[in-house]
Design a protein around this motif. Structure first.
Motif, PDB file in Angstrom:
ATOM      1  N   SER A  66       0.833  -1.214   0.000  1.00 39.86           N
ATOM      2  CA  SER A  66       0.000   0.000   0.000  1.00 39.86           C
ATOM      3  C   SER A  66       0.863   1.258   0.000  1.00 39.86           C
ATOM      4  O   SER A  66       0.555   2.231  -0.684  1.00 39.86           O
ATOM      5  N   ILE A  67       1.965   1.234   0.734  1.00 41.13           N
ATOM      6  CA  ILE A  67       2.878   2.380   0.743  1.00 41.13           C
ATOM      7  C   ILE A  67       3.584   2.479  -0.607  1.00 41.13           C
ATOM      8  O   ILE A  67       3.732   3.565  -1.184  1.00 41.13           O
ATOM      9  N   ALA A  70       1.414   4.101  -3.268  1.00 36.97           N
ATOM     10  CA  ALA A  70       1.362   5.566  -3.156  1.00 36.97           C
ATOM     11  C   ALA A  70       2.620   6.182  -3.760  1.00 36.97           C
ATOM     12  O   ALA A  70       2.554   7.189  -4.488  1.00 36.97           O
ATOM     13  N   ARG A  74       2.654   8.685  -7.129  1.00 34.97           N
ATOM     14  CA  ARG A  74       3.234  10.030  -7.083  1.00 34.97           C
ATOM     15  C   ARG A  74       4.270  10.214  -8.192  1.00 34.97           C
ATOM     16  O   ARG A  74       4.269  11.209  -8.901  1.00 34.97           O
ATOM     17  N   HIS A  93       6.557  14.642   3.097  1.00 32.46           N
ATOM     18  CA  HIS A  93       5.787  15.482   4.022  1.00 32.46           C
ATOM     19  C   HIS A  93       4.295  15.153   4.044  1.00 32.46           C
ATOM     20  O   HIS A  93       3.595  15.601   4.953  1.00 32.46           O
ATOM     21  N   GLY A  94       3.824  14.411   3.069  1.00 27.84           N
ATOM     22  CA  GLY A  94       2.398  14.092   2.991  1.00 27.84           C
ATOM     23  C   GLY A  94       2.120  12.620   3.170  1.00 27.84           C
ATOM     24  O   GLY A  94       1.748  12.165   4.261  1.00 27.84           O
ATOM     25  N   ASP A  95       2.339  11.853   2.118  1.00 25.06           N
ATOM     26  CA  ASP A  95       1.981  10.433   2.127  1.00 25.06           C
ATOM     27  C   ASP A  95       2.619   9.662   3.277  1.00 25.06           C
ATOM     28  O   ASP A  95       1.978   8.810   3.891  1.00 25.06           O
ATOM     29  N   GLN A  97       3.537  10.790   6.098  1.00 25.90           N
ATOM     30  CA  GLN A  97       3.215  11.392   7.397  1.00 25.90           C
ATOM     31  C   GLN A  97       1.718  11.315   7.692  1.00 25.90           C
ATOM     32  O   GLN A  97       1.198  12.055   8.514  1.00 25.90           O
ATOM     33  N   ARG A  98       1.018  10.443   6.979  1.00 25.28           N
ATOM     34  CA  ARG A  98      -0.449  10.396   7.112  1.00 25.28           C
ATOM     35  C   ARG A  98      -0.934  10.074   8.512  1.00 25.28           C
ATOM     36  O   ARG A  98      -1.934  10.615   8.957  1.00 25.28           O
ATOM     37  N   SER A  99      -0.241   9.142   9.179  1.00 32.41           N
ATOM     38  CA  SER A  99      -0.778   8.750  10.482  1.00 32.41           C
ATOM     39  C   SER A  99       0.274   8.093  11.364  1.00 32.41           C
ATOM     40  O   SER A  99       1.239   7.504  10.875  1.00 32.41           O
ATOM     41  N   GLU A 102       0.534   4.337  10.581  1.00 33.16           N
ATOM     42  CA  GLU A 102       1.464   3.906   9.536  1.00 33.16           C
ATOM     43  C   GLU A 102       2.909   3.977  10.014  1.00 33.16           C
ATOM     44  O   GLU A 102       3.721   3.136   9.632  1.00 33.16           O
ATOM     45  N   HIS A 103       3.228   4.948  10.851  1.00 35.87           N
ATOM     46  CA  HIS A 103       4.583   5.007  11.404  1.00 35.87           C
ATOM     47  C   HIS A 103       4.858   3.765  12.237  1.00 35.87           C
ATOM     48  O   HIS A 103       5.910   3.147  12.098  1.00 35.87           O
TER      49      HIS A 103
END
Length: 180
Positions: A66-67, A70, A74, A93-95, A97-99, A102-103
């Motif tokens: 899934s990562i 993305a 992009r 900075h976006g994808d 850093q979504r949540s 996910e980290h």
């Protein structure tokens, strides 16, 4: 006795495992917790997965894909090198850093990969796919350096109390992209 037809059961179990890992880490994830979250009998766990490692490999493979998807989207949308630099900044900075969820999943996977080959193969595939996406716009050595920077910068931004701004990321990516 008739068996209930449930073609999505295996997928629900994998999704439930991902949720459990995100909440409790790998150490806090068990067959019992996953089965309860997926709403399936405990016996379904061993029917669909040989052991916990088998389930974890499937869960992390799905997460990494899934990562990677993305990342691929992009970079595929970038029409030139400048747009690719902007796509990388948006990823960092976006994808990426979504949540917090996910980290946690990412760092749990990295920890397992540091210890065990089955999980390293997932991270190797993830890195190979990331570099392939980057190689649409950059030479292989540059793509490799950019991929490493993406991982490191995303980690620093996620964990630092005063994360670097996009302008600093953009400058670093542009320097790497130009070979300087």
């Amino acid at each position: 006795m008739t068996r209930r037809y449930d073609p999505e059961r295996r997928d629900r179990i994998i999704d439930a495992a991902i949720d459990c890992i995100a909440e409790d880490g790998v150490a806090g994830t068990s067959h019992r917790k996953v089965a309860a979250r997926a709403g399936v009998p405990l016996g379904s766990m061993t029917y669909h997965f040989e052991n916990m490692d088998d389930l974890l490999v499937e869960a992390f493979t799905r997460f990494a894909a899934s990562i990677g998807d993305a990342f691929e989207r992009r970079l595929a949308a970038a029409r030139d090198r400048d747009a690719a630099v902007e796509a990388i900044v948006a990823l960092i900075h976006g994808d990426l850093q979504r949540s917090r969820r996910e980290h946690v999943l990412t760092y749990e996977l990295y920890t397992l990969a540091a210890r065990r080959a089955a999980f390293r193969s997932i991270t190797h595939r993830w890195m190979r796919e990331s570099r392939r996406a980057l190689e649409r716009h950059f030479a292989p050595d540059t793509a490799r350096a950019l991929d490493a920077y993406v991982e490191g910068a995303a980690l620093h931004i996620a964990l630092h109390p005063d994360p670097q701004p996009p302008a600093l990321t953009r400058a670093a990516v542009a320097r790497l992209a130009s070979g300087g």
